[in-house]
Design a protein around this motif. Structure first.
Motif, PDB file in Angstrom:
ATOM      1  N   TYR A 152      38.712  31.745  31.247  1.00 60.71           N
ATOM      2  CA  TYR A 152      37.702  32.441  32.036  1.00 60.71           C
ATOM      3  C   TYR A 152      38.013  33.928  32.015  1.00 60.71           C
ATOM      4  O   TYR A 152      39.133  34.361  31.748  1.00 60.71           O
ATOM      5  N   VAL A 168      32.081  37.632  37.265  1.00 60.25           N
ATOM      6  CA  VAL A 168      31.871  36.180  37.219  1.00 60.25           C
ATOM      7  C   VAL A 168      31.425  35.647  38.572  1.00 60.25           C
ATOM      8  O   VAL A 168      30.642  34.696  38.658  1.00 60.25           O
ATOM      9  N   TYR A 169      31.880  36.278  39.658  1.00 58.23           N
ATOM     10  CA  TYR A 169      31.530  35.770  40.976  1.00 58.23           C
ATOM     11  C   TYR A 169      30.145  36.202  41.427  1.00 58.23           C
ATOM     12  O   TYR A 169      29.684  35.787  42.494  1.00 58.23           O
ATOM     13  N   ARG A 176      35.080  29.418  35.320  1.00 59.82           N
ATOM     14  CA  ARG A 176      35.617  30.049  36.520  1.00 59.82           C
ATOM     15  C   ARG A 176      37.068  29.612  36.681  1.00 59.82           C
ATOM     16  O   ARG A 176      37.503  28.625  36.061  1.00 59.82           O
TER      17      ARG A 176
END
Length: 433
Positions: A152, A168-169, A176
């Motif tokens: 990730y 990514v969040y 993740r």
């Protein structure tokens, strides 16, 4: 006899051509080396993860066994975030592989799946589902078990952003640090220990860790994308906070103007009586209700808002704040991405092949039959939902534009190609077992 100058020019031209060919070959070799290096890194990363996981499992297993013997030991494991998850069941879905599976459940409302609660979790699995039939939708917490590797990055490229990078969040990327997924599915019915679902974006075999009922009163705040500093207009509709546990339809909110003022149950009967007595008593009672609500700090009126309504009367709309802003904000690209939806069409041959499929409840075995879908019409709706959202990755959009695209829907293998602003289905064949 040709002059010496012409011979030298011809040699220079040939050498230039040879150098150009050599440059292209060197470039190809570099690309092959880069690809091999990336593949090697992926394999090493996968092996390293497997070894690390085995080592952690061997190291934590005796510790977990010793700690699990006491309640204090379990508390210690929970505080450290070390829990041993056990799937409560595995998804049976009309999507067999990742390719072509919708990225969000709302993209394809015609998709269907089922979830059977494992008997190893409960002695009576059907008991765990009692009361769930009262809800129309459920949250499903699952594992992205087909990620391939636990790699990730802090920044990813969502397909809807067409290659732009974000954290990514701020996305729902499956890659993740903890490969946990969350999706909202429609609960069609419950049969014993099995849930029958629709509008899913999960592939077959997905391990499910938990399910929870979807309650709009708790899970769906008002959503908007404009400036958060501007005030949110809402109708003057209130409900006693203690009534929120009665059901999902207790709290009524609307953006449409309304001339009625709903009050707390304690004053509802008084309000109905006052309406019979005359408009003056109604005005007085409404003023008392407003004062009561203000004392309870359920809302505050916007002091900057001008209104022509007399003091103590019910205006059409009121700007409200319920201790916190009664709306949520989302990234603008979610609703207005840089890519647009595609038109979906079928060739005459593809339509003919799709009509050969029978519904899932058919008893005829001479023709291909769906396992989940209720017929060709539902399959057409599902294919429209999948292709209109462009299921291709950014790499396929940019590097493989002229290649056919394949995906599986239920028991059908679908072949299509993408043009400028459209996707065309060219073949629908039964899955070869």
């Amino acid at each position: 006899m040709s002059p010496p100058g012409c011979s030298c020019a011809e040699q220079v031209r040939k050498l230039t051509q040879q150098a150009s060919v050599m440059r292209k070959e060197i470039k190809n070799l570099r690309q092959q080396m880069d690809g091999s290096i990336r593949a090697h890194k992926k394999q090493m990363s996968s092996l390293q993860f497997m070894l690390t996981d085995c080592m952690k499992h061997d190291r934590l297993q005796p510790v977990s066994k010793s700690l699990s013997k006491s309640s204090s030991g379990m508390s210690q494991l929970l505080e450290q975030g070390r829990i041993q998850t056990e799937p409560i069941g595995y998804i049976s879905s009309c999507f067999a592989v990742k390719t072509g599976t919708p990225r969000q459940p709302t993209i394809c409302s015609s998709s269907r799946a089922s979830l059977k609660i494992e008997p190893s979790v409960f002695n009576n699995p059907e008991h765990s589902l009692v009361g769930l039939e009262q809800y129309s939708h459920i949250w499903i917490i699952f594992l992205f078990h087909k990620n391939g590797q636990m790699s990730y990055k802090a920044k990813v490229k969502p397909p809807r952003l067409n290659g732009q990078r974000v954290g990514v969040y701020s996305t729902r990327s499956p890659h993740r640090p903890n490969a946990l997924g969350l999706t909202l599915a429609k609960l069609e019915r419950i049969a014993g220990d099995t849930l029958h679902l629709s509008g899913v974006d999960i592939i077959a075999g997905t391990p499910v860790l938990d399910i929870k009922p979807y309650i709009p009163d708790y899970d769906s705040p008002k959503t908007r994308t404009d400036d958060t500093n501007s005030e949110y207009k809402q109708t003057s509709s209130f409900t006693d906070p203690m009534d929120l546990d009665e059901g999902p339809d207790t709290l009524e909110t609307s953006s449409e103007p309304s001339s009625e003022l709903s009050v707390c149950p304690a004053a509802a009967s008084n309000l109905s009586c006052s309406k019979r007595s005359g408009s003056s008593e109604v005005t007085e009672l409404i003023a008392e209700v407003k004062n009561y609500l203000k004392q309870q700090q359920l809302f505050t009126e916007n002091p900057n808002e001008n209104t022509d309504a007399p003091e103590g009367t019910s205006a059409g709309t009121t700007t409200l704040k319920f201790g916190h802003e009664d709306y949520s904000t989302i990234a603008a690209w979610v609703r207005a991405p840089p890519i647009s939806n595609l038109d979906v069409r079928f060739t005459a041959n593809a339509e003919k092949e799709l009509k050969e499929f029978l519904p899932c409840d058919s008893t005829d075995s001479a023709r291909p039959k769906f396992k989940f879908l209720k017929g060709p019409d539902e399959a057409v709706a599902a294919i429209h939902g999948i292709l209109s959202a462009d299921p291709r990755s950014v790499y396929r959009r940019t590097r493989c534009q002229d290649r056919l695209f394949f995906f599986t829907l239920d028991t059908a293998d679908v072949t299509c190609w993408f043009g400028d602003g459209f996707a065309e289905v060219v073949r629908v064949k039964p899955v070869q077992s």
